[in-house]
Design a protein around this motif. Structure first.
Motif, PDB file in Angstrom:
ATOM      1  N   ASP A   8      21.929  45.286  38.604  1.00 31.60           N
ATOM      2  CA  ASP A   8      21.219  46.274  39.859  1.00 31.60           C
ATOM      3  C   ASP A   8      21.080  47.907  39.406  1.00 31.60           C
ATOM      4  OD1 ASP A   8      20.672  43.873  40.149  1.00 31.60           O
ATOM      5  OD2 ASP A   8      20.886  43.966  42.016  1.00 31.60           O
ATOM      6  N   GLU A   9      22.124  48.066  39.352  1.00 34.15           N
ATOM      7  CA  GLU A   9      22.435  50.393  39.287  1.00 34.15           C
ATOM      8  C   GLU A   9      22.090  50.681  37.815  1.00 34.15           C
ATOM      9  OE1 GLU A   9      25.514  48.017  41.549  1.00 34.15           O
ATOM     10  OE2 GLU A   9      25.040  48.486  39.791  1.00 34.15           O
ATOM     11  N   MET A  10      21.501  49.397  36.908  1.00 32.56           N
ATOM     12  CA  MET A  10      21.501  49.722  35.795  1.00 32.56           C
ATOM     13  C   MET A  10      19.369  51.034  36.005  1.00 32.56           C
ATOM     14  SD  MET A  10      23.013  47.513  33.295  1.00 32.56           S
ATOM     15  CE  MET A  10      24.775  47.715  32.466  1.00 32.56           C
ATOM     16  N   TYR A  11      18.840  49.055  37.194  1.00 33.34           N
ATOM     17  CA  TYR A  11      17.451  49.207  37.079  1.00 33.34           C
ATOM     18  C   TYR A  11      17.247  51.176  37.338  1.00 33.34           C
ATOM     19  CZ  TYR A  11      17.122  44.640  36.849  1.00 33.34           C
ATOM     20  OH  TYR A  11      16.994  43.287  36.415  1.00 33.34           O
ATOM     21  N   SER A  12      17.881  51.294  38.294  1.00 33.72           N
ATOM     22  CA  SER A  12      17.489  53.041  38.950  1.00 33.72           C
ATOM     23  C   SER A  12      18.461  54.424  38.360  1.00 33.72           C
ATOM     24  CB  SER A  12      17.495  52.675  40.358  1.00 33.72           C
ATOM     25  OG  SER A  12      18.833  52.619  40.708  1.00 33.72           O
ATOM     26  N   ASP A  13      18.943  53.782  36.959  1.00 31.19           N
ATOM     27  CA  ASP A  13      20.281  55.054  36.655  1.00 31.19           C
ATOM     28  C   ASP A  13      20.377  54.914  35.339  1.00 31.19           C
ATOM     29  OD1 ASP A  13      22.127  56.483  36.090  1.00 31.19           O
ATOM     30  OD2 ASP A  13      23.571  55.865  37.647  1.00 31.19           O
ATOM     31  N   ALA A  14      19.434  55.642  34.588  1.00 25.98           N
ATOM     32  CA  ALA A  14      19.100  55.917  32.882  1.00 25.98           C
ATOM     33  C   ALA A  14      20.295  55.950  32.948  1.00 25.98           C
ATOM     34  CB  ALA A  14      18.037  56.711  33.003  1.00 25.98           C
ATOM     35  N   SER A  15      21.565  57.190  33.292  1.00 24.14           N
ATOM     36  CA  SER A  15      22.243  57.244  32.541  1.00 24.14           C
ATOM     37  C   SER A  15      23.378  56.370  31.860  1.00 24.14           C
ATOM     38  CB  SER A  15      23.229  58.374  32.910  1.00 24.14           C
ATOM     39  OG  SER A  15      23.955  57.715  34.551  1.00 24.14           O
ATOM     40  N   PHE A  16      22.923  55.160  32.247  1.00 21.36           N
ATOM     41  CA  PHE A  16      23.891  54.281  31.708  1.00 21.36           C
ATOM     42  C   PHE A  16      24.004  53.800  29.931  1.00 21.36           C
ATOM     43  CE2 PHE A  16      23.712  52.428  36.294  1.00 21.36           C
ATOM     44  CZ  PHE A  16      25.514  52.479  35.968  1.00 21.36           C
ATOM     45  N   HIS A  17      22.374  54.938  30.103  1.00 25.95           N
ATOM     46  CA  HIS A  17      22.152  54.065  28.857  1.00 25.95           C
ATOM     47  C   HIS A  17      22.769  54.916  27.740  1.00 25.95           C
ATOM     48  CE1 HIS A  17      19.518  53.101  25.208  1.00 25.95           C
ATOM     49  NE2 HIS A  17      19.557  55.151  24.821  1.00 25.95           N
ATOM     50  N   ASP A  18      23.177  54.080  26.351  1.00 24.30           N
ATOM     51  CA  ASP A  18      23.892  54.089  25.887  1.00 24.30           C
ATOM     52  C   ASP A  18      23.540  53.731  24.002  1.00 24.30           C
ATOM     53  OD1 ASP A  18      26.332  55.121  23.445  1.00 24.30           O
ATOM     54  OD2 ASP A  18      28.132  53.669  24.531  1.00 24.30           O
ATOM     55  N   GLU A  19      22.898  54.870  23.601  1.00 20.03           N
ATOM     56  CA  GLU A  19      22.335  54.595  22.165  1.00 20.03           C
ATOM     57  C   GLU A  19      22.950  53.574  21.497  1.00 20.03           C
ATOM     58  OE1 GLU A  19      19.219  53.822  20.139  1.00 20.03           O
ATOM     59  OE2 GLU A  19      18.779  55.192  22.071  1.00 20.03           O
ATOM     60  N   SER A  20      24.429  53.947  21.319  1.00 21.07           N
ATOM     61  CA  SER A  20      24.889  53.253  19.734  1.00 21.07           C
ATOM     62  C   SER A  20      25.619  51.467  20.736  1.00 21.07           C
ATOM     63  CB  SER A  20      26.887  54.283  20.065  1.00 21.07           C
ATOM     64  OG  SER A  20      27.385  54.426  20.999  1.00 21.07           O
ATOM     65  N   GLY A  21      25.420  51.900  22.183  1.00 22.20           N
ATOM     66  CA  GLY A  21      25.570  50.699  23.509  1.00 22.20           C
ATOM     67  C   GLY A  21      25.937  49.378  21.954  1.00 22.20           C
ATOM     68  N   ALA A  22      26.565  47.949  22.466  1.00 17.06           N
ATOM     69  CA  ALA A  22      26.491  46.208  21.856  1.00 17.06           C
ATOM     70  C   ALA A  22      25.663  45.987  22.528  1.00 17.06           C
ATOM     71  CB  ALA A  22      27.908  45.470  21.897  1.00 17.06           C
ATOM     72  N   TRP A  23      24.077  46.537  23.924  1.00 24.54           N
ATOM     73  CA  TRP A  23      23.692  44.841  24.573  1.00 24.54           C
ATOM     74  C   TRP A  23      22.755  45.983  24.801  1.00 24.54           C
ATOM     75  CZ3 TRP A  23      25.050  39.813  23.748  1.00 24.54           C
ATOM     76  CH2 TRP A  23      26.356  40.154  23.826  1.00 24.54           C
ATOM     77  N   GLN A  24      21.245  45.073  24.309  1.00 22.27           N
ATOM     78  CA  GLN A  24      19.791  45.773  24.840  1.00 22.27           C
ATOM     79  C   GLN A  24      19.817  44.891  25.645  1.00 22.27           C
ATOM     80  OE1 GLN A  24      17.320  47.648  23.185  1.00 22.27           O
ATOM     81  NE2 GLN A  24      16.891  46.867  25.209  1.00 22.27           N
ATOM     82  N   MET A  25      19.670  46.036  26.843  1.00 22.64           N
ATOM     83  CA  MET A  25      18.916  45.096  28.160  1.00 22.64           C
ATOM     84  C   MET A  25      17.471  44.805  28.124  1.00 22.64           C
ATOM     85  SD  MET A  25      21.826  44.563  30.028  1.00 22.64           S
ATOM     86  CE  MET A  25      23.738  44.715  29.199  1.00 22.64           C
ATOM     87  N   ILE A  26      17.389  44.142  29.343  1.00 17.26           N
ATOM     88  CA  ILE A  26      15.567  43.876  29.255  1.00 17.26           C
ATOM     89  C   ILE A  26      15.636  44.245  30.604  1.00 17.26           C
ATOM     90  CG2 ILE A  26      13.388  41.958  28.635  1.00 17.26           C
ATOM     91  CD1 ILE A  26      14.900  41.451  26.134  1.00 17.26           C
ATOM     92  N   PHE A  27      14.566  45.157  30.902  1.00 19.72           N
ATOM     93  CA  PHE A  27      14.364  44.690  32.331  1.00 19.72           C
ATOM     94  C   PHE A  27      13.492  43.957  32.731  1.00 19.72           C
ATOM     95  CE2 PHE A  27      17.016  49.011  32.820  1.00 19.72           C
ATOM     96  CZ  PHE A  27      18.073  48.647  32.445  1.00 19.72           C
ATOM     97  N   GLY A  28      11.985  44.407  32.290  1.00 17.28           N
ATOM     98  CA  GLY A  28      11.006  43.582  32.816  1.00 17.28           C
ATOM     99  C   GLY A  28       9.967  42.920  31.432  1.00 17.28           C
ATOM    100  N   VAL A  29       9.399  41.718  31.172  1.00 14.52           N
ATOM    101  CA  VAL A  29       8.501  41.356  30.832  1.00 14.52           C
ATOM    102  C   VAL A  29       7.301  41.518  31.426  1.00 14.52           C
ATOM    103  CG1 VAL A  29       7.832  40.060  28.876  1.00 14.52           C
ATOM    104  CG2 VAL A  29      10.798  40.281  29.869  1.00 14.52           C
TER     105      VAL A  29
END
Length: 161
Positions: free
Chosen positions: A70-91
């Motif tokens: 849940d914290e990822m929705y409101s905190d963009a600093s979790f983004h890591d461009e080299s990260g392994a997983w593409q999270m999908i917040f909203g469709v």
């Protein structure tokens, strides 16, 4: 129909589509989207109709964390461009444009881009009525999520490449 990534100029339109698609308790706010767009605009996939109106979109950050929290929705600093997983917040697809395959079109683009970027896969949460829908795209239900977002029950769904 045309899919492109976002820019800050899309903020109002993205916010309007989100609020038409989700109840207020679940919808991201304009401030949430502004923070996200300032950090990862290339992880917003916008589907426009012939007039250039955004009718569907998918967004989410990239991280090495394997679970959507849940914290990822409101905190963009979790983004890591080299990260392994593409999270999908909203469709999101505007109600008048649903049942035309637009969300699937955008999701297939998200999946293709995540593969091309060398990610391990895509992760999302959904309500029970959508488990089957995402299953058709290859997502696997991992059970009830720890998410309490919007005060509803969510299920963790993962597509591993």
């Amino acid at each position: 129909m045309h899919i492109r990534t976002a820019a800050m100029a899309d903020l109002a339109a993205i916010t309007a589509v989100e609020s038409a698609c989700f109840p207020a308790a679940e919808a991201a706010t304009e401030a949430d989207f502004k923070a996200r767009l300032s950090v990862y605009p290339d992880h917003f996939w916008l589907l426009e109709d012939e007039s250039g109106t955004i009718v569907s979109f998918v967004d989410g950050l990239v991280t090495d964390e394997p679970t959507l929290r849940d914290e990822m929705y409101s905190d963009a600093s979790f983004h890591d461009e080299s990260g392994a997983w593409q999270m999908i917040f909203g469709v999101n697809t505007l109600p008048a444009h649903r049942r035309q395959g637009l969300a699937e079109q955008v999701l297939r683009r998200v999946i293709a881009d995540a593969k091309a970027q060398g990610r391990k896969g895509c992760v999302l949460t959904c309500k029970d009525k959508l488990i089957h829908y995402y299953g058709k795209l290859g997502f696997v239900n991992e059970g009830v999520s720890e998410s309490v977002h919007g005060g509803v029950v969510w299920y963790d769904m993962r597509l591993t490449f």
